[in-house]
Design a protein around this motif. Structure first.
Motif, short mmCIF file in Angstrom:
data_model
loop_
_atom_site.label_atom_id
_atom_site.label_comp_id
_atom_site.label_asym_id
_atom_site.label_seq_id
_atom_site.Cartn_x
_atom_site.Cartn_y
_atom_site.Cartn_z
N ASN A 32 -46.42 -8.87 -16.56
CA ASN A 32 -45.72 -8.09 -16.64
C ASN A 32 -44.53 -8.82 -18.15
O ASN A 32 -44.68 -10.05 -18.68
N THR A 33 -44.57 -6.97 -19.62
CA THR A 33 -43.78 -7.75 -20.79
C THR A 33 -42.85 -9.37 -20.06
O THR A 33 -42.05 -10.11 -21.06
N GLN A 34 -41.85 -8.28 -19.58
CA GLN A 34 -40.45 -9.56 -19.21
C GLN A 34 -40.56 -11.06 -19.63
O GLN A 34 -40.69 -12.09 -19.39
N GLU A 35 -41.93 -11.33 -18.19
CA GLU A 35 -42.27 -12.32 -17.96
C GLU A 35 -42.90 -13.23 -19.63
O GLU A 35 -43.04 -14.08 -19.88
N LEU A 36 -43.89 -12.55 -19.78
CA LEU A 36 -44.39 -13.10 -21.72
C LEU A 36 -43.26 -13.37 -22.30
O LEU A 36 -43.07 -14.12 -22.75
N ARG B 165 -42.77 -0.10 -27.38
CA ARG B 165 -43.15 1.00 -27.14
C ARG B 165 -43.01 1.71 -26.71
O ARG B 165 -44.09 2.81 -26.49
N GLU C 210 -48.70 -1.43 -22.64
CA GLU C 210 -47.90 -2.51 -21.88
C GLU C 210 -48.95 -3.37 -22.59
O GLU C 210 -48.33 -4.08 -23.19
N VAL D 152 -48.15 -3.57 -26.36
CA VAL D 152 -46.74 -3.92 -26.48
C VAL D 152 -46.26 -5.18 -26.70
O VAL D 152 -46.17 -6.47 -26.84
N GLN D 153 -47.18 -6.50 -25.22
CA GLN D 153 -47.27 -7.52 -25.52
C GLN D 153 -48.27 -8.35 -26.46
O GLN D 153 -48.01 -9.35 -27.25
N LEU E 163 -45.84 -8.79 -29.31
CA LEU E 163 -44.80 -9.66 -29.48
C LEU E 163 -45.32 -11.09 -29.19
O LEU E 163 -44.61 -11.93 -29.78
N ARG F 179 -51.41 -15.30 -9.90
CA ARG F 179 -50.00 -16.22 -11.32
C ARG F 179 -49.67 -17.41 -11.24
O ARG F 179 -49.91 -18.18 -12.63
N ARG G 231 -51.33 -19.92 -13.83
CA ARG G 231 -50.02 -21.34 -13.98
C ARG G 231 -50.81 -22.56 -14.09
O ARG G 231 -50.56 -23.55 -14.81
#
Lengths: 213, 190
Positions: free
Chosen positions: A2-6, B38, B54, B57-58, B61, B132, B136
């Motif tokens: 999610n964006t916060q994790e990014l 957003r 989303e 948005v990412q 960023l 996830r 990683r």
């Protein structure tokens, strides 16, 4: 992810970066280096080919105008890789190109029909293409540090900047009449360099390549 | 994109600090920028699904992160950010035009085949948090392959270009990554 994790990931991987110089400054540095290169190349060609003839009269003004085109076109190239840079940067090279073409028109010499042979100027094409390759390479390397959102435009301005300077070198080394054959050979070489650079631009300048996680 | 003068100056100074490596300033900047981006994406791509919006948005960023050296502190921040957003939206639209008309999105397959063994993959990769974590822990090359192809949705050609590699090598890396993920998740369950 999610964006916060990014955001956390990007913050964790943050490293200091050296901000780019302004496009004006980068263009000034590149233009100066390019002019020095053209001078050196012309001297070398003269040593090999038997002398340089400084253009007088008709072709002096186009050469001076060419330096203006190269400077403004390189400025436009550097501005094109800075997101949000004012678009006025792209107005000046267009004006310079118009002035450059105008100087050629005023200096145009019509050659008598009996003397019109298919004058071959492959050596000028080679000078412009091969001699311009290091300049194009240097410019592309500098542009890759930016954000080439419009790589084809960046490449087109770069190719114009280099080609007009190499045209000066070719003309100084072996002056020829300012006629339609000059337009054909030198203009054709310029267009070819621009087309090749524009075609290769996405591969050379794709900023995705530099995406860092 | 709306911007008061104070916000513009504040964002600009945060960006300048981030260019110097200030992680706290950078986090604050991204957290201030994300909601603004957003809102723009919602305004321009309101028809897209929340997940796709989303993703955009990412992508903005990520782009901001990769081109942060191009920001000139003597210039306002918002035009710089706006150009990045505009470019990412245009890229997103081009990608949708290339693939959207030919893909049918399927959210959930409760049953793919009658033979349970054929549902091996769906079963193995069901735990999102574990997945996830497993991503990683992958070697960098395999992790980047998964991120580019599966998370960012690039095609094989685009992914190969990003990595400076070729399609064949990317396929191998992706295949190995998927095998490693299956193995990691299987050992977690057992």
């Amino acid at each position: 992810m999610n964006t916060q994790e990014l955001i956390e990931e990007l913050t964790r991987s943050l490293a200091p970066v050296r901000p780019l110089w302004s496009p004006r400054k980068r263009a000034a540095v590149w233009s100066l280096a390019a002019i020095l290169y053209v001078i050196c190349l012309t001297v070398v060609l003269a040593a090999v080919g038997g002398g340089v003839q400084v253009a007088t009269g008709g072709l002096f003004a186009p050469h001076v105008a060419a330096i203006g085109v190269a400077s403004f076109a390189s400025y436009a190239a550097f501005a094109s890789v800075v997101p949000g840079h004012p678009r006025s940067a792209f107005f000046w090279p267009l004006l310079a190109i118009v002035a450059w073409i105008a100087t050629y028109i005023f200096a145009y010499e019509s050659v008598p029909a009996t003397e019109v042979a298919v004058r071959q100027e492959w050596h000028c094409v080679v000078i412009m293409v091969v001699g311009g390759a290091p300049l194009i390479g240097a410019l592309m390397l500098m542009l890759r540090r930016g954000a080439a959102f419009a790589p084809r435009w960046a490449a087109a301005w770069s190719a114009i900047a280099v080609s007009v300077l190499m045209n000066v070198s070719a003309c100084l080394w072996q002056p020829h009449p300012n006629d339609h054959l000059l337009l054909l050979w030198h203009g054709g070489a310029l267009v070819t360099v621009v087309v090749v650079c524009v075609a290769a631009a996405p591969a050379l300048l794709a900023y995705h390549r530099r995406l860092q996680s | 994109m709306e911007s008061g003068n104070v916000t513009n100056e504040r964002l600009g100074s945060l960006m300048q600090a981030a260019q110097g490596g200030d992680a706290r300033a950078y986090r604050e900047l991204l957290e201030l920028v994300a909601p603004r981006v957003r809102r723009v994406v919602l305004r321009v791509r309101g028809f897209a699904s929340p997940e796709d919006r989303e993703d955009l948005v990412q992508e903005v960023l990520l782009s901001l992160h990769s081109v942060r050296a191009t920001y000139d502190p003597s210039r306002p921040f918002m035009p710089w950010l706006t150009a990045i957003v505009r470019n990412r939206l245009a890229d997103g639209a081009r990608r949708y035009a290339r693939t959207g008309g030919r893909e049918v999105l399927v959210d959930d397959w409760e049953v793919t085949f009658s033979d349970l063994a054929a549902n091996y993959e769906a079963e193995e990769l069901g735990d999102a948090q574990a997945l996830r974590e497993a991503v990683r822990n992958l070697p960098q090359g395999q992790r980047r392959a998964i991120e580019l192809l599966k998370l960012e949705g690039l095609s094989l050609e685009e992914g190969a270009r990003v990595l400076g590699s070729n399609v064949g090598a990317l396929k191998v890396a992706t295949h190995r990554a998927m095998a490693a993920l299956r193995k990691a998740l299987k050992s977690q369950r057992s």
